[in-house]
Write an enzyme that holds these catalytic residues in place. Structure first.
Site, mmCIF file in Angstrom:
data_model
loop_
_atom_site.group_PDB
_atom_site.id
_atom_site.type_symbol
_atom_site.label_atom_id
_atom_site.label_comp_id
_atom_site.label_asym_id
_atom_site.label_seq_id
_atom_site.Cartn_x
_atom_site.Cartn_y
_atom_site.Cartn_z
ATOM 1 N N SER A 1 0.715 -1.156 0.317
ATOM 2 C CA SER A 1 0.012 0.109 0.452
ATOM 3 C C SER A 1 0.581 1.126 -0.040
ATOM 4 O O SER A 1 1.991 1.553 0.501
ATOM 5 C CB SER A 1 -0.394 -0.093 1.538
ATOM 6 O OG SER A 1 -1.742 1.133 1.140
ATOM 7 N N TYR B 1 -2.560 6.149 -4.504
ATOM 8 C CA TYR B 1 -2.928 7.048 -4.643
ATOM 9 C C TYR B 1 -2.567 7.723 -5.907
ATOM 10 O O TYR B 1 -1.337 8.347 -5.414
ATOM 11 C CB TYR B 1 -3.707 6.856 -3.357
ATOM 12 C CG TYR B 1 -4.163 6.275 -3.044
ATOM 13 C CD1 TYR B 1 -5.654 5.348 -2.938
ATOM 14 C CD2 TYR B 1 -3.737 5.633 -1.687
ATOM 15 C CE1 TYR B 1 -6.857 4.759 -2.558
ATOM 16 C CE2 TYR B 1 -4.623 4.594 -0.900
ATOM 17 C CZ TYR B 1 -6.543 4.449 -1.437
ATOM 18 O OH TYR B 1 -6.609 3.565 -0.831
ATOM 19 N N THR C 1 -4.698 2.487 -7.481
ATOM 20 C CA THR C 1 -6.646 1.983 -6.629
ATOM 21 C C THR C 1 -7.550 3.524 -7.273
ATOM 22 O O THR C 1 -7.768 4.755 -7.381
ATOM 23 C CB THR C 1 -6.417 2.612 -5.397
ATOM 24 O OG1 THR C 1 -6.001 0.981 -5.037
ATOM 25 C CG2 THR C 1 -7.756 2.765 -4.654
ATOM 26 N N LYS D 1 -7.065 -0.854 -9.723
ATOM 27 C CA LYS D 1 -7.382 -1.552 -9.348
ATOM 28 C C LYS D 1 -8.874 -1.027 -8.126
ATOM 29 O O LYS D 1 -8.896 0.396 -8.524
ATOM 30 C CB LYS D 1 -7.106 -1.844 -8.202
ATOM 31 C CG LYS D 1 -6.720 -2.360 -6.756
ATOM 32 C CD LYS D 1 -6.078 -2.167 -5.796
ATOM 33 C CE LYS D 1 -6.254 -3.244 -4.610
ATOM 34 N NZ LYS D 1 -7.571 -2.264 -3.236
ATOM 35 N N SER E 1 -12.595 -5.038 -8.080
ATOM 36 C CA SER E 1 -12.410 -4.285 -6.630
ATOM 37 C C SER E 1 -13.322 -3.734 -6.076
ATOM 38 O O SER E 1 -13.556 -2.527 -7.152
ATOM 39 C CB SER E 1 -11.212 -4.288 -6.394
ATOM 40 O OG SER E 1 -10.437 -4.177 -4.828
ATOM 41 N N HIS F 1 -13.258 -2.592 -2.839
ATOM 42 C CA HIS F 1 -12.108 -1.832 -1.801
ATOM 43 C C HIS F 1 -12.106 -3.037 -0.881
ATOM 44 O O HIS F 1 -12.478 -2.261 0.405
ATOM 45 C CB HIS F 1 -12.096 -0.252 -1.826
ATOM 46 C CG HIS F 1 -11.164 -0.063 -1.436
ATOM 47 N ND1 HIS F 1 -9.888 0.904 -2.296
ATOM 48 C CD2 HIS F 1 -10.001 0.190 -0.317
ATOM 49 C CE1 HIS F 1 -9.508 1.532 -1.010
ATOM 50 N NE2 HIS F 1 -9.328 0.978 0.046
ATOM 51 N N ARG G 1 -11.989 -16.514 0.705
ATOM 52 C CA ARG G 1 -11.461 -16.594 2.384
ATOM 53 C C ARG G 1 -11.338 -17.865 2.417
ATOM 54 O O ARG G 1 -10.943 -18.730 3.510
ATOM 55 C CB ARG G 1 -12.836 -16.603 3.452
ATOM 56 C CG ARG G 1 -12.761 -14.961 3.816
ATOM 57 C CD ARG G 1 -12.081 -14.662 4.514
ATOM 58 N NE ARG G 1 -12.183 -12.779 4.160
ATOM 59 C CZ ARG G 1 -11.908 -11.874 3.439
ATOM 60 N NH1 ARG G 1 -11.136 -12.488 2.374
ATOM 61 N NH2 ARG G 1 -11.990 -10.644 3.553
HETATM 62 C C1 LIG Z 1 -7.686 -2.457 6.906
HETATM 63 C C2 LIG Z 1 -7.690 -2.036 4.739
HETATM 64 C C3 LIG Z 1 -6.644 -1.550 4.376
HETATM 65 C C4 LIG Z 1 -6.360 -1.229 3.064
HETATM 66 N N1 LIG Z 1 -5.524 0.009 2.275
HETATM 67 C C5 LIG Z 1 -5.279 -0.212 1.201
HETATM 68 C C6 LIG Z 1 -4.781 0.246 0.563
HETATM 69 O O1 LIG Z 1 -3.983 1.471 0.748
HETATM 70 N N2 LIG Z 1 -5.093 0.808 -1.038
HETATM 71 C C7 LIG Z 1 -5.867 -0.261 -1.540
HETATM 72 O O2 LIG Z 1 -5.742 0.080 -2.679
HETATM 73 N N3 LIG Z 1 -6.771 -0.888 -0.405
HETATM 74 C C8 LIG Z 1 -6.792 -1.566 -0.226
HETATM 75 N N4 LIG Z 1 -7.751 -2.005 0.929
HETATM 76 C C9 LIG Z 1 -7.870 -2.578 0.161
HETATM 77 C C10 LIG Z 1 -7.032 -4.010 -0.673
HETATM 78 O O3 LIG Z 1 -6.468 -3.879 -0.969
HETATM 79 C C11 LIG Z 1 -8.947 -5.268 -0.959
HETATM 80 O O4 LIG Z 1 -9.321 -4.381 -1.972
HETATM 81 C C12 LIG Z 1 -9.478 -5.629 -0.304
HETATM 82 O O5 LIG Z 1 -8.999 -5.539 0.836
HETATM 83 C C13 LIG Z 1 -9.784 -7.488 -0.150
HETATM 84 O O6 LIG Z 1 -10.759 -7.419 0.310
HETATM 85 P P1 LIG Z 1 -10.994 -8.512 1.829
HETATM 86 O O7 LIG Z 1 -9.995 -8.141 2.486
HETATM 87 O O8 LIG Z 1 -12.134 -9.175 1.540
HETATM 88 O O9 LIG Z 1 -10.577 -9.937 0.998
HETATM 89 C C14 LIG Z 1 -7.219 -1.810 2.075
HETATM 90 C C15 LIG Z 1 -8.366 -3.390 2.894
HETATM 91 C C16 LIG Z 1 -8.365 -2.966 4.565
HETATM 92 C C17 LIG Z 1 -9.214 -3.860 4.915
HETATM 93 C C1 LIG Z 2 -7.606 5.908 1.982
HETATM 94 C C2 LIG Z 2 -7.404 5.336 3.085
HETATM 95 C C3 LIG Z 2 -6.084 4.285 2.739
HETATM 96 C C4 LIG Z 2 -6.111 3.385 3.439
HETATM 97 C C5 LIG Z 2 -7.892 2.653 2.557
HETATM 98 O O1 LIG Z 2 -7.255 2.340 1.122
HETATM 99 C C6 LIG Z 2 -8.639 1.914 3.485
HETATM 100 O O2 LIG Z 2 -8.269 1.836 4.156
HETATM 101 O O3 LIG Z 2 -9.560 1.002 2.964
#
Ligand SMILES: Cc1cc2nc3c(=O)[nH]c(=O)nc-3n(C[C@H](O)[C@H](O)[C@H](O)COP(=O)(O)O)c2cc1C
Ligand SMILES: CCCCC(=O)C(=O)O
Length: 396
Positions: free
Chosen positions: A116, A140, A166, A260, A282, A284, A319
């Site tokens: 990230s 980002y 993203t 993404k 995705s 997110h 999962r």
């Molecule tokens: C705590 C957390 C932080 C995340 N931070 C980012 C991030 O910084 N950038 C990003 O593109 N996606 C971020 N994501 C999304 C993940 O890349 C991913 O799309 C998502 O977790 C997939 O779903 P899952 O957690 O059900 O496997 C984050 C997700 C979580 C749970």
């Molecule tokens: C914009 C937030 C940065 C981390 C992230 O992507 C998340 O927490 O899902």
């Protein structure tokens, strides 16, 4: 590759749902809620998981499965399985070793890792720990373009092979528990790739200044450390033509550009039109638009539109090894998992991530063997049926 084993190693943690439960007790409330919650009513978060249930596997029998090969190619790398670690922010909240532990576990397992932009370890250190498996920097694209350009230059120099831009975050989703908990990054942690000039080019921001122009809802997720770029993540100005063109130029020949957060056939076609190298389907992890389609439900129309012109990856709610198999059968080239890795980290640092990766990859290998498939490339929609609410089964 030896025949897949049905026996996991850690009897207190037999699958990722065990890991989720065990990890919940290893995190403080702020961290647990930040990692686990979805946006608004968490409908999309829930559906990302349950949507997999409407597919069932059609196993084939009497096919020698004494040798099953789960390896898969991703970004010019042969990974041990078609499952990568999705970029998730602030992993040091889970464990002091944070992204370094994740990278070391990925290296050992031969699993691709996405880092990230909001990592709590520097991209150079993560690359050193992850070696060839640390391939992706998630990006980002900040309104302040030079900030992003610096990060891209560093990633190129360090040897990352792709950026995942993203695109599902033009504004931040509403995460109610973050608001309730007044989420902030503890003072001993830093968003490492920006803080204190870690790149030698960083700049100080006075807390508060960087929030100008953002609504209360957007400001709330901003860790109030002395230096933070968290609020820049949400950039409402992004658009296909200008920004993708800029990004491709910055990445040059060395790094591929994926988007993404694509969820429709229309946007998949635009991605191709603007020369993007790949797509990650995705939402997110259900943290942005609540009520959006589950990713496995969005996948078929995107696969259909893309016609194999570029790779299509998917994440969200994966999962089980069988979920991985189903996503590939629906046409995904590769899948990514987010939260389970954070649970592994919280449980036991690197060892916990080792466990997480082993559990899901073992399940996937076992699923391949039981479905009668020995090579990932042979997984196709012939192995799936769809079952509707009234129990009617249809071929795909
Ligand atoms: C705590 C957390 C932080 C995340 N931070 C980012 C991030 O910084 N950038 C990003 O593109 N996606 C971020 N994501 C999304 C993940 O890349 C991913 O799309 C998502 O977790 C997939 O779903 P899952 O957690 O059900 O496997 C984050 C997700 C979580 C749970
Ligand atoms: C914009 C937030 C940065 C981390 C992230 O992507 C998340 O927490 O899902």
């Amino acid at each position: 590759m030896p025949p897949p084993s049905a026996t996991p190693h850690d009897l207190s943690c037999l699958h990722l749902r065990d890991l989720e439960r065990i990890a919940a007790d290893c995190m403080d409330r702020q961290t647990r809620d930040y990692y686990n919650e979805g946006a608004d009513a968490s409908m999309t978060l829930a559906e990302n998981h349950t949507a997999y249930n409407k597919y069932r596997i059609r196993p084939r029998v009497l096919r020698d499965v004494s040798r099953v090969n789960p390896s898969a190619s991703v970004l010019d790398f042969t990974a041990s399985c078609p499952i990568g670690v999705a970029p998730t922010a602030m992993q040091c909240l889970a464990h002091p070793d944070g992204e370094i532990a994740t990278a070391a576990a990925c290296k050992e397992a031969g699993v691709a890792m996405g880092l990230s932009s909001f990592a709590t370890k520097s991209l150079e250190d993560v690359k050193a720990a992850g070696g060839d498996t640390a391939r992706v920097l998630q990006l980002y694209l900040f309104e302040e373009r030079e900030e992003s350009a610096r990060l891209i230059r560093r990633a190129r120099k360090a040897g990352y092979k792709a950026v995942f831009l993203t695109v599902d975050t033009p504004v931040l989703g509403r995460r109610n528990l973050e608001i309730k908990n007044k989420f902030k990054l503890p003072p001993h942690l830093r968003i490492a790739n920006f803080a204190d000039g870690a790149n030698g080019e960083g700049k100080e921001e006075k807390s508060g200044d960087s929030e100008a122009g953002y609504t209360e809802g957007e400001k709330r997720v901003m860790p109030r450390g002395p230096v933070t770029f968290h609020s820049h993540a949400a950039n409402p100005t992004l658009e296909w033509g200008r920004d993708i063109t800029w990004l491709k130029k910055e990445c040059g020949e060395d790094m591929k550009v994926y988007v993404k957060g694509v969820a429709t056939a229309e946007d998949a076609l635009l991605a191709i039109k603007y020369g993007v190298d790949g797509i990650v389907v995705s939402n997110h992890g259900g943290r942005q638009l609540d009520g959006a389609l589950a990713t496995v439900d969005a996948l078929p129309e995107i696969v259909e539109a893309v016609q194999k012109k570029i790779p299509v990856h998917v994440d969200g709610g994966i999962r089980h090894g069988t979920d991985v198999f189903k996503a590939l059968a629906l046409g995904a080239d590769f899948v990514w998992i987010g939260r389970p890795v954070l649970w592994g980290l919280a449980y036991k640092g690197k060892e916990g991530v080792d466990l997480c990766l082993r559990l899901i990859s073992d399940e996937f290998k076992l699923c391949m063997a039981l479905a009668g498939v020995t090579s990932v490339k042979d997984i196709s929609k012939d192995y799936l049926v769809k079952i509707d609410r009234s129990g009617f089964v249809s071929r795909l």
